[in-house]
Design a protein around this motif. Sequence first.
Motif, short mmCIF file in Angstrom:
data_model
loop_
_atom_site.label_atom_id
_atom_site.label_comp_id
_atom_site.label_asym_id
_atom_site.label_seq_id
_atom_site.Cartn_x
_atom_site.Cartn_y
_atom_site.Cartn_z
N GLU A 207 0.84 -1.21 0.00
CA GLU A 207 0.00 0.00 0.00
C GLU A 207 0.87 1.25 0.00
OE1 GLU A 207 -2.52 -0.25 3.42
OE2 GLU A 207 -3.66 -1.93 2.60
N MET A 208 1.97 1.22 0.80
CA MET A 208 2.88 2.38 0.85
C MET A 208 3.51 2.63 -0.52
SD MET A 208 4.52 1.62 4.61
CE MET A 208 5.72 2.96 4.68
N LEU A 209 3.88 1.55 -1.19
CA LEU A 209 4.44 1.68 -2.55
C LEU A 209 3.41 2.31 -3.49
CD1 LEU A 209 6.33 -1.68 -3.23
CD2 LEU A 209 7.33 0.60 -3.25
N ARG A 210 2.18 1.81 -3.42
CA ARG A 210 1.13 2.32 -4.31
C ARG A 210 0.82 3.78 -4.04
NH1 ARG A 210 -4.32 -0.59 -4.56
NH2 ARG A 210 -4.76 0.64 -6.39
N GLU A 211 0.76 4.14 -2.74
CA GLU A 211 0.47 5.54 -2.38
C GLU A 211 1.55 6.46 -2.93
OE1 GLU A 211 0.12 5.32 1.86
OE2 GLU A 211 -1.75 4.16 1.73
N LEU A 212 2.80 6.01 -2.81
CA LEU A 212 3.93 6.79 -3.32
C LEU A 212 3.85 6.90 -4.84
CD1 LEU A 212 6.29 8.19 -2.00
CD2 LEU A 212 7.63 6.11 -2.22
#
Length: 236
Positions: A207-212
Amino acid sequence: MSNHDHDLAPNHDLAQRMAELARATALPRDVDEVLAGVTATAVEMIPGTDTCGVLLIGKGGKFESLFGTSDLIYKLDALQEECGEGPCIEAALDELIVRTDDFQTERRWPKYSRAVSEIGVRSGLSFKLYTGASTAGALNLFGTEPHAFDMNSEAIGSILAAHAASAIIASRHGEQLVSALTTRDTIGQAKGVIMERFNVDSMRAFEMLRELSQSTNTRLVDIASRVIETRGPSSS
């Protein structure tokens, strides 16, 4: 029965998520992001889903597990390859939807059912994604409780599978799955870096990768590459 009544509540949320997936599907080059988004959404939107992933079966029966929401999915796919039987294989190659209410009493795949029951997996739900000349694929959901899935689960899963399938077909009839396979390792490594650095689980790391990726309007695989670079040279 009545324990599934609450499943109908988040319909508005589901509609919003579907709209997001539809927009993502409009970008064929991002088939890997679509597939990863579909697996994450399945866990979030389908009660009883403890893990989800995509299984591809290539020429010569070569198995590739992609975009698992936990490490368990890779273990379950490996067991299927080992046993040479199972619901994901059946969905990818033959059936449209394959549901297992309880692996402890499932007789269609005796070896596989026994093996997954031993590690605490009781329910399964698989959807055919794509069958081409050289690749077949399925979207696979598993739960640790028996009778985890019902008709409502099948309905939501079918919509998710349709989004995933249309992304695959749009990407030159599955050719871009090669890109998905090559980026899987990059994304997996980046997730590992984030999990270690921030002490989060695999799903939150993704999720953190996608948000970034979304906030910087940068492709997911490019963000993953940058994250790996921040680790610096490994000396081992």
